[in-house]
Design an enzyme around this catalytic site. Structure first.
Site, PDB file in Angstrom:
ATOM      1  CE1 TYR A 247      -3.857  -2.209   4.768  1.00 34.00           C
ATOM      2  CE2 TYR A 247      -2.930   0.073   4.304  1.00 34.00           C
ATOM      3  CZ  TYR A 247      -3.630  -1.304   3.747  1.00 34.00           C
ATOM      4  OH  TYR A 247      -3.630  -1.292   2.440  1.00 34.00           O
TER       5      TYR A 247
ATOM      6  CB  SER B 259      -0.888   0.173   1.166  1.00 35.09           C
ATOM      7  OG  SER B 259      -1.553   1.246   1.307  1.00 35.09           O
TER       8      SER B 259
END
Length: 257
Positions: A162, A147
C-alpha cells in the site's frame, strides 16, 4: 459576489464510488452543481448512490459499472460519458485496496494486486480521460486519492504494498502534472489520513488504535465525514488553475510530526 467553487454544468467521474470517501466526495461536488458519473464494480450500490445524488442535489447522474484494472472497461466509461455529456471536466481517482500483513509475509499476488488497482488503475483512468476528453478540450482537473501512507511509513499497520502503490500515485501525479499542464489540465493528489470507511471501521474502532491515533495525530482524532470535501472541491474548481502537481495531506497533522 463571485463563487470561486461553482461547478454547475461540469461533469465529474468518481471511481470507487460505491461507498466511503468516494461517495462523500461525489456528494461534495454535486453540492456545487456538478453532474456525477459514479463508477465501481457493484452496480447495485452505484444505483443507490445515483438515486441519492439525484434526489438530494438535482444533478444529472450516470452510474457505470467498471473494474479500473480492465482497460476495455475504462475506455467504455469514457465512451459512454462523452456520448451522454460531451465533456469530462473532473476525474477523481478514488478506487483502491489495501493488503495488511508483515512485509516478509506479503505474497507476490498481494503486491501485484495492489499495484494493478491503486497505481495502474489510476493511470489507466487518467490516460483515457486525458486523451479523449481533457486534452482536446484544453481543460481538466484530475484528483488522485493517495494516502498519508504514500508520504511516510508507519509502525502500527504493516502494509508495504500500500505504501509503495500510494507513493507511486503521488509521484505519478507529479509526472502527469508536468506533462499535461500545457493543456490546461492540473493533476494533484489528496493524501487522506485516518477516516472511517467500510474498509477501516473495524480497525479504527478498537481501543488500541484509538490510543495510537491520539498519540500520533496532532488534532488527536480521526477524520469526520465531510472533512475531505473542501480539499476535493478546491482542487476540482476552476479557481485552482495554478495548483498543479501538489500532494495535499488531509490528515489532522499526522505527517507534520
Amino acid at each position: 459576489m463571485k463563487n470561486f467553487f461553482d461547478l454547475k454544468g461540469q461533469v465529474a467521474i468518481v471511481t470507487g464510488c460505491s461507498g466511503g470517501l468516494g461517495v462523500q466526495m461525489a456528494k461534495a461536488l454535486a453540492n456545487q452543481g456538478c453532474n456525477i458519473v459514479p463508477i465501481a464494480r457493484r452496480m447495485e450500490k452505484l444505483e443507490e448512490v445515483a438515486a441519492d445524488l439525484r434526489a438530494d442535489y438535482g444533478v444529472e447522474v450516470l452510474p457505470i459499472r467498471c473494474d479500473i484494472t480492465q482497460t476495455e472497461m475504462v475506455e467504455n466509461v469514457v465512451t459512454k460519458v462523452m456520448e451522454r455529456f460531451g465533456r469530462i471536466d473532473i476525474l477523481v481517482n478514488n478506487a483502491g485496496t489495501g493488503a495488511v500483513a508483515p512485509a516478509e509475509d506479503i505474497t507476490d499476488e498481494q503486491f501485484d494486486n495492489e499495484m494493478k488497482i491503486d497505481l495502474f488503475g489510476t493511470f489507466k483512468m487518467a490516460r483515457a480521460v486525458a486523451k479523449r476528453a481533457m486534452i482536446p478540450a484544453k481543460y481538466g482537473r484530475i484528483i488522485n486519492i493517495a494516502s498519508m501512507y504514500g508520504l511516510v511509513g508507519n509502525k502500527i499497520a504493516p502494509c508495504s504494498p500500500y505504501h509503495a502503490a500510494k507513493g507511486g500515485v503521488v509521484n505519478l501525479s507529479r509526472g502527469l502534472a508536468a506533462e499535461w499542464g500545457k493543456y490546461g489540465i492540473t493533476v494533484n493528489t489528496i493524501c487522506p489520513g485516518y477516516f472511517w470507511t467500510p474498509l477501516t471501521k473495524d480497525t479504527l474502532e478498537t481501543d488500541w488504535f484509538t490510543e495510537y491515533a491520539k498519540s500520533t495525530i496532532p488534532v488527536e482524532r480521526y477524520g469526520n465525514e465531510g472533512e475531505l470535501d473542501a480539499a476535493a472541491i478546491f482542487l476540482a474548481s476552476p479557481a485552482a488553475s495554478y495548483v498543479n502537481g501538489a500532494a495535499l495531506p488531509v490528515d489532522g497533522g499526522y505527517t507534520c510530526v
